[in-house]
Enzyme design. Sequence first.
Site, PDB file in Angstrom:
ATOM      1  N   ASP A 327      52.688  45.204  49.947  1.00 24.91           N
ATOM      2  CA  ASP A 327      52.695  44.825  48.435  1.00 24.91           C
ATOM      3  C   ASP A 327      52.619  43.419  48.099  1.00 24.91           C
ATOM      4  OD1 ASP A 327      52.549  45.486  45.505  1.00 24.91           O
ATOM      5  OD2 ASP A 327      54.646  45.228  45.383  1.00 24.91           O
ATOM      6  N   ASP A 329      52.814  41.389  44.463  1.00 24.78           N
ATOM      7  CA  ASP A 329      53.785  41.259  43.450  1.00 24.78           C
ATOM      8  C   ASP A 329      55.435  41.644  43.576  1.00 24.78           C
ATOM      9  OD1 ASP A 329      51.994  39.687  42.282  1.00 24.78           O
ATOM     10  OD2 ASP A 329      51.295  41.227  40.885  1.00 24.78           O
ATOM     11  N   ASP A 555      58.266  47.096  46.999  1.00 27.21           N
ATOM     12  CA  ASP A 555      59.460  47.118  46.170  1.00 27.21           C
ATOM     13  C   ASP A 555      59.269  48.111  45.242  1.00 27.21           C
ATOM     14  OD1 ASP A 555      58.746  45.182  43.179  1.00 27.21           O
ATOM     15  OD2 ASP A 555      57.399  45.659  44.959  1.00 27.21           O
TER      16      ASP A 555
END
Length: 591
Positions: A327, A329, A555
Amino acid sequence: MEMQDLTSPHSRLSGSSESPSGPKLDSSHINSTSMTPNGTEVKTEPMSSSEIASTAADGSLDSFSGSALGSSSFSPRPAHPFSPPQIYPSKSYPHILPTPSSQTMAAYGQTQFTTGMQQATAYATYPQPGQPYGISSYGALWAGIKTESGLSQSQSPGQTGFLSYGTSFGTPQPGQAPYSYQMQGSSFTTSSGLYSGNNSLTNSSGFNSSQQDYPSYPGFGQGQYAQYYNSSPYPAHYMTSSNTSPTTPSTNATYQLQEPPSGVTSQAVTDPTAEYSTIHSPSTPIKETDSERLRRGSDGKSRGRGRRNNNPSPPPDSDLERVFIWDLDETIIVFHSLLTGSYANRYGRDPPTSVSLGLRMEEMIFNLADTHLFFNDLEECDQVHIDDVSSDDNGQDLSTYNFGTDGFPAAATSANLCLATGVRGGVDWMRKLAFRYRRVKEIYNTYKNNVGGLLGPAKREAWLQLRAEIEALTDSWLTLALKALSLIHSRTNCVNILVTTTQLIPALAKVLLYGLGIVFPIENIYSATKIGKESCFERIIQRFGRKVVYVVIGDGVEEEQGAKKHAMPFWRVSSHSDLMALHHALELEYL
């Protein structure tokens, strides 16, 4: 010294020590006129009386190591009253010439030979299939033979079953050396026996195919490897023209190197101990270095690579093992939490400063996307992958193409907006769309290692200053992530894949401005804005196959659920310690 042993009291022993045939047994117990000191029938070449005298005078011949013929040879007969240990309690005398043993020994109900001298194959050769250089298997059986006087011990024809040379030697020759190691061009041989004379490395001839313990090695002369290997089981430089004995020193040349076939680059080893030549074959594509990949890519046009692949996949012979799906961001970069101030509140930073840095980076991202990556034209025609519309590209040269006057922006802003898939229809319009994505790809590949050259001198300084301030505020978050990314990128069997919910063009601008272009080729970047991350995972699995191991690093809940659905391991990143632990696991090759 012999007289001291021979005059020891034995009530059933008669004879003199000078008798060539050794001590004689009492006729009341055995009809044999003589027997050898060691109780064996060993046929050797006859020696003169002067040789016997000189041999008997040598004091160093008084001992003969019991380990010379293995643990089971010359074992005393427990039921025999005239066993050699009773006649000679401590020593044996192999230098005394034996006479043929009496044939009446069978009257005692025992065989004439000991267990070690049987004709049975109790000590058969031990094949060792893992030896690549033709080391004879019988060499290991003679490793324990040792004499202290340099006395040659020839082998009797009646002992073919004991320490034999294998099936290739039907009848061992008297005086033949017990072993000869053929080790890459040199043989440790002896002239007539075990350690006789000067032991040295002699250049003996190698074994031919009829003398090997292993009659056939698999030949590699068939198929596509014919230019690299000989058709015969043994290379020509391993063979000799004459059928020589394994221990006979050869006077003619042993090493006959054959010329390599035309078109094959080979380099012969100049070391005289090497009998083979090393052929340098081309490496597989997955193992090639970065310079080789760049050189191979530079001449791609000359090889006629015209068709474009919408979904590039690794080559068939790829040894790719692991795919790391990242991922963007809040995993690799800190961007959204800067704009909201959540990062500053969590780690005790100044929220207004955090928001200011986030806004400055956001402005720089969209400025780069609009100015150089056609984001104004492509915002409503977003794609998941950079090559999704490449099939509509006719390969036209774009060096003189004017994107501002081709009519594409007017068509894109009309009432008929792009469909959800990014495709609107019309061959001409689709071709212009493909031109723009091709140009974006060229810009990305050109400036991914030199973003400052794309921005210009003035913006370059502002960009470097902004990067440094963000790194200071986030405690080098990006640096920790780049360490793990670079370690994965350095492996030839691993690859980094980026899946982000940002649109493709702004995502490319983020990757460039955060210095991630070196670890993420543009073909490995996917936008999940329209189809979601789970669908992106399915595309990645379709691209790389199910034999590789996928590791998802992120996250959020979306990537975690997608990883769980496809049974992929998920590594959650929520703090600096998670990134450090990830890098540590990669260093230890746990991942």
